[in-house]
Design a protein around this motif. Structure first.
Motif, PDB file in Angstrom:
ATOM      1  N   SER A 366       0.855  -1.060   0.172  1.00 54.29           N
ATOM      2  CA  SER A 366       0.126  -0.125   0.194  1.00 54.29           C
ATOM      3  C   SER A 366       0.777   1.199   0.239  1.00 54.29           C
ATOM      4  N   TYR A 367       2.149   1.163   0.866  1.00 55.05           N
ATOM      5  CA  TYR A 367       2.765   2.515   0.634  1.00 55.05           C
ATOM      6  C   TYR A 367       3.321   2.757  -0.535  1.00 55.05           C
ATOM      7  N   ALA A 368       3.874   1.799  -1.254  1.00 56.02           N
ATOM      8  CA  ALA A 368       4.522   2.128  -2.702  1.00 56.02           C
ATOM      9  C   ALA A 368       3.270   2.730  -3.526  1.00 56.02           C
ATOM     10  N   THR A 369       1.987   2.170  -3.400  1.00 59.59           N
ATOM     11  CA  THR A 369       0.961   2.600  -4.201  1.00 59.59           C
ATOM     12  C   THR A 369       0.791   4.144  -3.915  1.00 59.59           C
ATOM     13  N   ILE A 370       0.524   4.300  -2.585  1.00 54.76           N
ATOM     14  CA  ILE A 370       0.108   5.705  -2.173  1.00 54.76           C
ATOM     15  C   ILE A 370       1.179   6.522  -2.332  1.00 54.76           C
ATOM     16  N   ALA A 371       2.301   6.495  -2.208  1.00 52.26           N
ATOM     17  CA  ALA A 371       3.618   7.205  -2.618  1.00 52.26           C
ATOM     18  C   ALA A 371       3.559   7.838  -3.780  1.00 52.26           C
ATOM     19  N   ASP A 372       3.535   6.820  -4.719  1.00 51.54           N
ATOM     20  CA  ASP A 372       3.488   7.086  -6.144  1.00 51.54           C
ATOM     21  C   ASP A 372       2.164   8.039  -6.432  1.00 51.54           C
ATOM     22  N   THR A 373       0.952   7.672  -5.800  1.00 52.11           N
ATOM     23  CA  THR A 373       0.030   8.593  -6.258  1.00 52.11           C
ATOM     24  C   THR A 373       0.018  10.139  -5.517  1.00 52.11           C
ATOM     25  N   GLN A 374       0.792  10.269  -4.412  1.00 55.03           N
ATOM     26  CA  GLN A 374       0.898  11.166  -4.007  1.00 55.03           C
ATOM     27  C   GLN A 374       1.895  12.128  -4.941  1.00 55.03           C
ATOM     28  N   LYS A 375       2.730  11.561  -5.300  1.00 52.49           N
ATOM     29  CA  LYS A 375       3.798  12.238  -6.221  1.00 52.49           C
ATOM     30  C   LYS A 375       3.234  12.825  -7.151  1.00 52.49           C
ATOM     31  N   ALA A 376       1.942  11.986  -7.818  1.00 53.60           N
ATOM     32  CA  ALA A 376       1.239  12.372  -9.193  1.00 53.60           C
ATOM     33  C   ALA A 376       0.385  13.650  -8.791  1.00 53.60           C
ATOM     34  N   LEU A 377      -0.297  13.450  -7.576  1.00 54.01           N
ATOM     35  CA  LEU A 377      -1.136  14.369  -7.379  1.00 54.01           C
ATOM     36  C   LEU A 377      -0.331  15.856  -6.817  1.00 54.01           C
ATOM     37  N   GLN A 378       0.802  15.785  -6.497  1.00 56.97           N
ATOM     38  CA  GLN A 378       1.521  17.016  -6.234  1.00 56.97           C
ATOM     39  C   GLN A 378       2.054  17.502  -7.527  1.00 56.97           C
ATOM     40  N   ASN A 379       2.365  16.754  -8.398  1.00 59.18           N
ATOM     41  CA  ASN A 379       2.740  17.206  -9.873  1.00 59.18           C
ATOM     42  C   ASN A 379       1.658  17.944 -10.474  1.00 59.18           C
ATOM     43  N   ALA A 380       0.222  17.319 -10.305  1.00 58.26           N
ATOM     44  CA  ALA A 380      -0.911  17.991 -10.823  1.00 58.26           C
ATOM     45  C   ALA A 380      -1.264  19.365 -10.157  1.00 58.26           C
ATOM     46  N   LEU A 381      -0.955  19.339  -8.868  1.00 57.75           N
ATOM     47  CA  LEU A 381      -1.447  20.477  -8.028  1.00 57.75           C
ATOM     48  C   LEU A 381      -0.476  21.715  -8.489  1.00 57.75           C
ATOM     49  N   GLU A 382       0.903  21.387  -8.638  1.00 52.83           N
ATOM     50  CA  GLU A 382       1.748  22.348  -8.914  1.00 52.83           C
ATOM     51  C   GLU A 382       1.463  22.908 -10.407  1.00 52.83           C
ATOM     52  N   ASP A 383       1.081  22.076 -11.297  1.00 50.39           N
ATOM     53  CA  ASP A 383       0.827  22.688 -12.713  1.00 50.39           C
ATOM     54  C   ASP A 383      -0.589  23.421 -12.660  1.00 50.39           C
ATOM     55  N   MET A 384      -1.634  23.260 -11.830  1.00 49.84           N
ATOM     56  CA  MET A 384      -2.462  23.728 -11.558  1.00 49.84           C
ATOM     57  C   MET A 384      -2.484  25.233 -11.014  1.00 49.84           C
ATOM     58  N   VAL A 385      -1.354  25.291 -10.036  1.00 49.95           N
ATOM     59  CA  VAL A 385      -1.139  26.648  -9.356  1.00 49.95           C
ATOM     60  C   VAL A 385      -0.330  27.593 -10.572  1.00 49.95           C
ATOM     61  N   TYR A 386       0.460  26.875 -11.512  1.00 53.33           N
ATOM     62  CA  TYR A 386       0.967  27.800 -12.821  1.00 53.33           C
ATOM     63  C   TYR A 386       0.017  28.384 -13.370  1.00 53.33           C
ATOM     64  N   ALA A 387      -1.196  27.383 -13.731  1.00 55.83           N
ATOM     65  CA  ALA A 387      -2.193  28.035 -14.755  1.00 55.83           C
ATOM     66  C   ALA A 387      -2.944  29.161 -13.599  1.00 55.83           C
ATOM     67  N   MET A 388      -2.995  28.921 -12.506  1.00 63.13           N
ATOM     68  CA  MET A 388      -3.825  30.071 -11.504  1.00 63.13           C
ATOM     69  C   MET A 388      -2.909  31.387 -11.749  1.00 63.13           C
ATOM     70  N   ASP A 389      -1.644  31.270 -11.608  1.00 68.59           N
ATOM     71  CA  ASP A 389      -0.655  32.296 -11.458  1.00 68.59           C
ATOM     72  C   ASP A 389      -0.777  33.128 -12.950  1.00 68.59           C
ATOM     73  N   VAL A 390      -0.893  32.307 -13.845  1.00 69.48           N
ATOM     74  CA  VAL A 390      -0.927  32.999 -15.228  1.00 69.48           C
ATOM     75  C   VAL A 390      -2.197  33.840 -15.466  1.00 69.48           C
TER      76      VAL A 390
END
Length: 477
Positions: A366-390
């Motif tokens: 479970s830890y491996a699955t969750i850690a990978d998904t958290q990384k994907a979520l973090q990348n998406a949120l960073e891209d979303m904030v970039y769009a908000m900044d624009v």
């Protein structure tokens, strides 16, 4: 600014008022002249995952019940991914403005993480409404990717929005985004039809009050990323290996989930067919006007032929529920394995782990699955904030300034908190860790605040060479 007009102003949420339906790719291609980077195989898979999540899998009929495993799996992974998740934007007045809007997303992030887990991905799409930024959450069955870059990132997509102002007409808006070499292009087209299954004919955007101020086409310069963010599940795509799209967390367990539902239906039938009954001679009951026996309880009492010599017979069959449950548990274990979940998440664990090490081993998958998904979520949120900044810059919503995003995810899935607490406390006792470092770890305080709470200089007790950690606890150094 985009010609002084606010492209996204007064845009209603996707599919408000009428449920969205994915139109055929060829139909949309004819309407907007753009091909889609999504195979028919992938589109059908997304539709299947969506139906499974909604507890409407294709194998359900009057003889088959469901365990609701798809929604349970997606919900559990989303819970573990986002539990005690903390994220902040800081660094400037621009960052403070973004952070206020950003927390509207964080407050509901678990729900949308679950949708992404179920359908393979989800798009965060910020837009400007009035003097603020709002984020739309577009699920995998409600948008069409059109282009990807060399790294598999979506650089173009078509989004659908529908509204139904009256009982007859259904208006559909197609919003096309593309990150091209000569700028970022956004196109809008509106259509009207009288059927949910037909996109209809093109009409002016002004035909719908909410779309009056939307421009048919705009181009924005100096854009590095799309003005939307794709939250993609990290598992490899085994449905269409040439597609960069994400897959459902239970995509590899579809057949197993079907077998689990069948086994569960067998269990229900075992109890239903094995209900205790009394077979009683017809002569023991009063008769109705048609001469038929009046049974006080049709589930408990059944009739014997009046010519039968027995007055009654008891029917108490031996149930085989344990055998069926064992078979079901075996299937659930296999589902856990292919979905990247620890044993015992869905199944009944046969033996309990007795040590912290054994517990950690059980949770490692479970830890491996969750850690990978958290990384994907973090990348998406960073891209979303970039769009908000624009958007902030385009519409002058906040003064210019840099921003930083911090993320903190709970690691209790594999960490024994009590054991870690004791270990770090021992390190403080040995002098390996400072008391203020201990506070930073335990309370999540900044270094400055932790040092102030400890009072390393003022609170030092030279007689016993001890420091106050806070709250009256003394730890030797």
């Amino acid at each position: 600014m985009i010609g002084g007009d606010r492209l996204f102003d007064k845009v209603i949420s996707f599919f408000r008022g009428v449920a969205a339906k994915m139109f055929g790719k060829e139909t949309l291609k004819q309407k907007i002249g753009i091909d889609f980077a999504m195979s028919d195989t992938m589109a059908k898979a997304v539709e299947l995952w969506a139906n499974m999540y909604a507890n409407r899998p294709p194998w359900v009929d009057r003889k088959t019940s469901t365990l609701g495993l798809p929604s349970a799996i997606a919900s559990e992974i989303a819970r573990m991914v986002t539990i005690e998740m903390k994220s902040e934007i800081s660094g400037s007045p621009r960052a403070d403005y973004l952070n206020e809007r950003y927390h509207d997303v964080i407050d509901s992030i678990r729900t949308y993480t679950e949708y992404s887990c179920a359908k393979g991905g989800l798009v965060f799409k910020p837009y400007v409404s009035g003097d603020t930024i709002v984020v739309d959450y577009i699920q995998a069955d409600c948008f069409y990717p059109t282009a990807f870059d060399a790294n598999g990132n979506i650089t173009g997509a078509v989004f659908l929005e529908q509204c139904q102002p009256d009982s007859r007409r259904i208006f559909t808006r197609l919003e096309y985004h593309e990150l091209a070499k000569d700028g970022y292009v956004i196109k809008n087209r509106a259509y009207v039809s009288y059927s949910k299954n037909d996109i209809g004919k093109e009409v002016p955007l002004a035909s719908v009050e909410q779309w009056v101020e939307i421009e048919p086409e705009v181009k924005i310069q100096n854009i590095e990323k799309p003005l939307f963010a794709y939250f993609k599940m990290p598992q490899a795509n085994n449905i269409d290996t040439s597609s960069p799209l994400g897959v459902s967390v239970y995509s590899r367990a579809v057949d197993l989930i079907r077998e689990a539902d069948k086994q569960y239906s067998r269990l229900l039938w075992e109890f239903e067919s094995g209900e205790r009954a009394l077979y009683v001679n017809d002569n023991a009951f009063l008769k109705d006007s048609d001469g038929k026996p009046r049974l006080p309880d049709t589930r408990l009492y059944r009739t014997l032929n009046a010519d039968d010599d027995n007055l009654f017979e008891d029917w108490t069959p031996t149930l085989r529920e344990q055998n069926i449950l064992n078979g079901l548990n075996s299937i659930l274990t296999k589902i856990e394995d292919v979905c990247g979940l620890a044993r015992g998440t869905l199944s009944e664990v046969q033996s309990e782990a007795k040590t912290a090490t054994e517990l950690k081993i059980l949770r490692q998958r479970s830890y491996a699955t969750i850690a990978d998904t958290q990384k994907a979520l973090q990348n998406a949120l960073e891209d979303m904030v970039y769009a908000m900044d624009v958007l902030c810059t385009l519409y002058s919503l906040a003064p210019s300034g840099k921003y930083n995003i911090s993320f903190e995810f709970d690691d209790s899935i594999v960490t024994d908190r009590a054991a870690e607490f004791a270990e770090k406390r021992e390190l403080v006792t040995m002098g390996v860790m400072k008391p203020w470092e201990y506070r930073m770890w335990y309370f999540g305080e900044t270094e400055e605040r932790a040092k102030a709470a400890v009072g390393e200089s003022a609170e030092q007790n030279t007689d016993e060479n001890r420091f106050t950690i806070g709250g009256g606890a003394n730890v030797a150094t």
